[in-house]
Every structure is written in structure tokens, then in C-alpha cells.
Design a protein around this motif. Structure first.
Motif, short mmCIF file in Angstrom:
data_model
loop_
_atom_site.label_atom_id
_atom_site.label_comp_id
_atom_site.label_asym_id
_atom_site.label_seq_id
_atom_site.Cartn_x
_atom_site.Cartn_y
_atom_site.Cartn_z
N PHE A 201 0.83 -1.20 0.00
CA PHE A 201 0.00 0.00 0.00
C PHE A 201 0.87 1.26 0.00
N GLU A 202 0.47 2.22 -0.83
CA GLU A 202 1.24 3.44 -1.01
C GLU A 202 0.32 4.65 -0.88
N TRP A 203 0.89 5.75 -0.39
CA TRP A 203 0.15 7.00 -0.29
C TRP A 203 0.09 7.66 -1.65
N LEU A 204 -1.00 8.35 -1.91
CA LEU A 204 -1.22 8.94 -3.23
C LEU A 204 -0.15 9.97 -3.60
N ASP A 205 0.50 10.59 -2.61
CA ASP A 205 1.53 11.56 -2.92
C ASP A 205 2.90 10.93 -3.09
N GLY A 206 2.98 9.60 -2.95
CA GLY A 206 4.23 8.89 -3.14
C GLY A 206 5.18 8.93 -1.97
N GLN A 207 4.82 9.63 -0.89
CA GLN A 207 5.71 9.73 0.26
C GLN A 207 5.65 8.47 1.13
N LYS A 208 6.76 8.20 1.82
CA LYS A 208 6.83 7.09 2.77
C LYS A 208 6.45 7.62 4.15
N ARG A 209 5.56 6.92 4.83
CA ARG A 209 5.17 7.29 6.19
C ARG A 209 5.33 6.08 7.09
N GLU A 210 5.90 6.31 8.26
CA GLU A 210 6.14 5.21 9.19
C GLU A 210 4.85 4.72 9.83
N PHE A 211 3.89 5.63 9.99
CA PHE A 211 2.68 5.29 10.72
C PHE A 211 1.74 4.44 9.87
N SER A 212 1.18 3.40 10.53
CA SER A 212 0.16 2.55 9.91
C SER A 212 -0.81 2.13 11.00
N ASN A 213 -2.07 1.94 10.65
CA ASN A 213 -3.07 1.62 11.68
C ASN A 213 -4.11 0.63 11.14
N PHE A 214 -3.65 -0.37 10.39
CA PHE A 214 -4.58 -1.38 9.89
C PHE A 214 -5.17 -2.18 11.05
N CYS A 215 -6.46 -2.52 10.90
CA CYS A 215 -7.13 -3.34 11.91
C CYS A 215 -6.49 -4.72 11.97
N TRP A 230 -10.61 4.53 6.19
CA TRP A 230 -10.30 4.89 7.58
C TRP A 230 -11.52 4.58 8.44
N GLY A 231 -11.25 4.22 9.72
CA GLY A 231 -12.33 4.08 10.69
C GLY A 231 -13.18 2.86 10.49
N PHE A 232 -12.56 1.74 10.13
CA PHE A 232 -13.32 0.51 9.90
C PHE A 232 -13.73 -0.14 11.21
N GLY A 233 -12.86 -0.13 12.18
CA GLY A 233 -13.12 -0.83 13.43
C GLY A 233 -13.84 0.03 14.44
N PRO A 234 -14.18 -0.52 15.59
CA PRO A 234 -14.85 0.24 16.65
C PRO A 234 -13.93 1.32 17.21
N ILE A 235 -14.54 2.24 17.95
CA ILE A 235 -13.76 3.35 18.50
C ILE A 235 -12.59 2.86 19.34
N ASP A 236 -12.82 1.79 20.12
CA ASP A 236 -11.72 1.33 20.97
C ASP A 236 -10.61 0.65 20.18
N ALA A 237 -10.82 0.49 18.87
CA ALA A 237 -9.75 -0.01 17.99
C ALA A 237 -8.97 1.14 17.38
N GLY A 238 -9.25 2.36 17.82
CA GLY A 238 -8.48 3.51 17.37
C GLY A 238 -8.76 3.91 15.94
N PHE A 239 -10.00 3.73 15.48
CA PHE A 239 -10.37 4.08 14.10
C PHE A 239 -9.38 3.45 13.11
N CYS A 240 -9.25 2.14 13.23
CA CYS A 240 -8.27 1.43 12.41
C CYS A 240 -8.73 1.33 10.96
N TRP A 241 -7.84 0.84 10.10
CA TRP A 241 -8.03 0.90 8.65
C TRP A 241 -8.33 -0.49 8.08
N ASN A 242 -8.95 -0.47 6.92
CA ASN A 242 -9.33 -1.71 6.23
C ASN A 242 -9.16 -1.50 4.73
N ASN A 243 -8.67 -2.53 4.04
CA ASN A 243 -8.66 -2.44 2.57
C ASN A 243 -9.96 -3.00 2.02
N GLU A 244 -10.50 -2.32 1.01
CA GLU A 244 -11.84 -2.63 0.52
C GLU A 244 -11.87 -2.50 -1.01
#
Length: 256
Positions: A201-215, A230-244
Motif C-alpha cells: 500500500f502506497e500514499w497517493l503523494d508517493g511519500q513514505k510514512r512510518e505510521f500505519s493503523n490497519f485493523c 479509515w475508521g473501519f473498526g470500533p472506537i476502541d480499535a483507534g479508528f483502524c483501517w481496512n482495505n476494501e
């Protein structure tokens, strides 16, 4: 943000079907809206004005009801809108939607939105409105955030965000990720994708980011799931991410 202009947008979708009730020459119009960002306690006042009249003109009908953030039910992406109903004589109308604050006054940060609809006798129609208010400002970065209209896919959200003068959001850390959760409903497209289908998975601007928050269990390898929400999981999951694959949802727009 400089001098970038942020546009508000609206849209309507009609869903027609036989009515089981109603007066002979009247039809039912159900109205609902997505307001974003959704400020606390707001309601929406819907006003039906005859064709050719402005929103300040005489009303054929008026109803007020709660706003919704456009939450979606996971199954089939059916949106759970808060809706109100008019009974109107057959004809063409302008439907004006005004966001009201907690004191019942027009919310200055949200423009009055109008669409045109046709009402037929003994037929039910539904009109959905999208109201994009002034954006949320992140005090740390100075960046602004709002949402696209409801769109049919990630690629449509990308185009819409860029047309608004921004881009689908790039999330740099957990603090930014949680900040979004204070203002936006869950399940929104963000600016991360797997263009080649190789689970890289890559960011649309092509930059590398260390942070990731997949569920937990994500990203999955299901066919076609190339786009990240963004925000696939419950609030206590920290608004984690999902590929769809696709989904009739909104995208979060970031203005730098």
C-alpha cells in the motif's frame, strides 16, 4: 491553507416506487441529508418551495429533523439516514436544507443547500442532500479537513477531493488519526491504495510514512481490495483501517 477556496457540494438521488397511501393528487417526498463535519446538536430544516422560487420564497411545506453523519450499515452499504417526509401536490419543487445550531438558528458555518425534485401523485420519492460545512482545522498542523459527497468508489472520492482543491487525507500519526474520529463518522476513503494489487500500500503523494493503523487481520488479500478506508473498526480499535473494493461512502479531504 493560503487562499484556496473550499467548495461546498450537494447532490440528489431519486428512488421511486408505488405508495400505499396519500391523497389523490399528492405524493410523498422523503428527505434526508448528510452534514459534515457534523457540529454537535444540529438539526436540518427542509423547506419545499415552488419551482422558480428562491429559498426565501413562500413554502409549500416545511419540516425539521435531526442531521446525520452518513453512518453506513456494513451489509450492502445501505446508509442509515435520518429522514423526514412531505406530502406535496404533484409538481416540481426546490428543496432547501438549512442546518440549525443547538439554539435553532441557522448554522453560519453551513451553507443552505438546494436541489430540485419532481413529485408525482400517489408516488413516493426520496431526495438525499449533502451539506459540507466549513472544515475542521487541526491546530497542530494548520491543515483543514472535510468530506467529499457520497461517491461510488475510492477513485471517485480521489477525483472529488482534488476537484475541491485538496486530496484524500494522508495520516501521519495516531494523534491525527484520532483527531479525525472526533469529527467524522467511520468508514471514509483515505489517500492510501494498492495500485498494483500486490498488497504494497502506497500514499497517493508517493511519500513514505512510518505510521500505519490497519485493523487486526488487515490488510486482507481478498480480490480487488486495493483501496483503504479509515475508521473501519470500533472506537476502541483507534479508528483502524481496512482495505476494501468499493463502497458508497465519502472520502476525507485534507487541505494543506
Amino acid at each position: 491553507m493560503g487562499d484556496k477556496k473550499i467548495w461546498w457540494v450537494c447532490w440528489a438521488m431519486g428512488a421511486l416506487g408505488a405508495m400505499g397511501c396519500g391523497e389523490a393528487d399528492r405524493g410523498r417526498l422523503d428527505v434526508a441529508s448528510v452534514v459534515a463535519p457534523l457540529y454537535a446538536g444540529v438539526e436540518v430544516r427542509y423547506k419545499a418551495v415552488p419551482e422558480g422560487e428562491s429559498c426565501d420564497g413562500p413554502a409549500e411545506g416545511e419540516v425539521t429533523g435531526p442531521a446525520t453523519r452518513g453512518e453506513d450499515a456494513y451489509a450492502f452499504y445501505r446508509l442509515a439516514f435520518a429522514s423526514e417526509s412531505f406530502q406535496l401536490p404533484a409538481g416540481t419543487y426546490g428543496i432547501c436544507a438549512t442546518v440549525l445550531d443547538v439554539n435553532g438558528r441557522p448554522e453560519a458555518r453551513c451553507p443552505t443547500t438546494a436541489i430540485q425534485v419532481s413529485v408525482s401523485a400517489d408516488v413516493a420519492a426520496t431526495a438525499y442532500l449533502g451539506i459540507v460545512c466549513d472544515p475542521v482545522i487541526d491546530e497542530r498542523s494548520g491543515h483543514a479537513y472535510t468530506v467529499t459527497p457520497l461517491v461510488n468508489s475510492f477513485l471517485d472520492a480521489k477525483v472529488a477531493a482534488e476537484a475541491m482543491g485538496g486530496h484524500l487525507v494522508f495520516i501521519d500519526d495516531m494523534e491525527e488519526n484520532l483527531m479525525l474520529g472526533k469529527h467524522f463518522a467511520d468508514r471514509k476513503w483515505m489517500g492510501l491504495w494498492d495500485e498494483d494489487g500486490d498488497l504494497q500500500f502506497e500514499w497517493l503523494d508517493g511519500q513514505k510514512r512510518e505510521f500505519s493503523n490497519f485493523c487486526i487481520g488487515e490488510p486482507s488479500s481478498h480480490a480487488g481490495e486495493h483501496y483503504v478506508e479509515w475508521g473501519f473498526g470500533p472506537i476502541d480499535a483507534g479508528f483502524c483501517w481496512n482495505n476494501e473494493v468499493v463502497g458508497v461512502v465519502q472520502g476525507i479531504v485534507e487541505f494543506e
